[in-house]
Scaffold this motif. Structure first.
Motif, PDB file in Angstrom:
ATOM      1  N   VAL A   1       1.529   6.572  -6.986  1.00 46.36           N
ATOM      2  CA  VAL A   1       0.427   7.453  -7.390  1.00 46.36           C
ATOM      3  C   VAL A   1       0.838   8.918  -7.234  1.00 46.36           C
ATOM      4  O   VAL A   1       0.603   9.734  -8.123  1.00 46.36           O
ATOM      5  N   ASP A   2       1.480   9.251  -6.108  1.00 47.11           N
ATOM      6  CA  ASP A   2       1.944  10.629  -5.908  1.00 47.11           C
ATOM      7  C   ASP A   2       2.949  11.035  -6.984  1.00 47.11           C
ATOM      8  O   ASP A   2       2.880  12.139  -7.523  1.00 47.11           O
TER       9      ASP A   2
ATOM     10  N   VAL B   1       0.838  -1.198   0.000  1.00 47.76           N
ATOM     11  CA  VAL B   1       0.000   0.000   0.000  1.00 47.76           C
ATOM     12  C   VAL B   1       0.878   1.255   0.000  1.00 47.76           C
ATOM     13  O   VAL B   1       0.600   2.222  -0.719  1.00 47.76           O
ATOM     14  N   ASP B   2       1.951   1.227   0.792  1.00 47.32           N
ATOM     15  CA  ASP B   2       2.855   2.383   0.844  1.00 47.32           C
ATOM     16  C   ASP B   2       3.512   2.639  -0.515  1.00 47.32           C
ATOM     17  O   ASP B   2       3.622   3.784  -0.952  1.00 47.32           O
TER      18      ASP B   2
ATOM     19  N   HIS C   1       1.002   4.153  -2.869  1.00 49.29           N
ATOM     20  CA  HIS C   1       0.775   5.564  -2.532  1.00 49.29           C
ATOM     21  C   HIS C   1       1.874   6.438  -3.140  1.00 49.29           C
ATOM     22  O   HIS C   1       1.598   7.475  -3.751  1.00 49.29           O
TER      23      HIS C   1
END
Length: 128
Positions: free
Chosen positions: A100-101, A93-94, A97
């Motif tokens: 995506v950023d 998940v990290d 994230h």
């Protein structure tokens, strides 16, 4: 019309395919009949390779030729989508994230600013 071929990008993809397959440059050299230094030069983009060599490497590495050449081929969106999908499959998940950023920053900066920095540390990445 002469086209500039990005041998460095081809080499990066060949190396990535070799690493995914879990084999050494020496192993690929032995199978293809090329020397290990020649495989190294291909992977670093320091040597040009012809179509027969590209086809042979694609077959040995179990990848399609268009996968190796996609940086040089128009209409290769499907290859990039598949590559991104494969990359994202086992992300935490990290990691998702962060990816995506990063994608948002790149989209906002515009593709031309990203293309200018290929192979160098990007100002876009430094801004994260």
């Amino acid at each position: 019309m002469e086209m500039d071929i990005d041998y460095k990008a081809i080499g990066v993809r060949i190396k990535a395919a070799r690493v995914r397959k879990g084999v050494t440059q020496g192993c690929i050299a032995k199978i293809t009949g090329l020397s290990t230094p020649h495989i190294s030069n291909i992977e670093t983009g320091n040597t040009k390779l012809g179509l027969p060599t590209i086809i042979h490497l694609a077959n040995v590495l179990d990848v399609s030729v268009d996968e190796l050449l996609c940086d040089n081929i128009h209409r290769s969106e499907k290859i990039f989508h598949n590559e991104l999908s494969d990359l994202l499959n086992d992300c935490t998940v990290d990691e998702l994230h962060i990816i995506v950023d990063l994608a948002k920053v790149i989209k906002k900066a515009g593709i031309n600013s990203v293309k200018k920095t290929r192979g160098r540390k990007s100002k876009v990445i430094a801004s994260l």
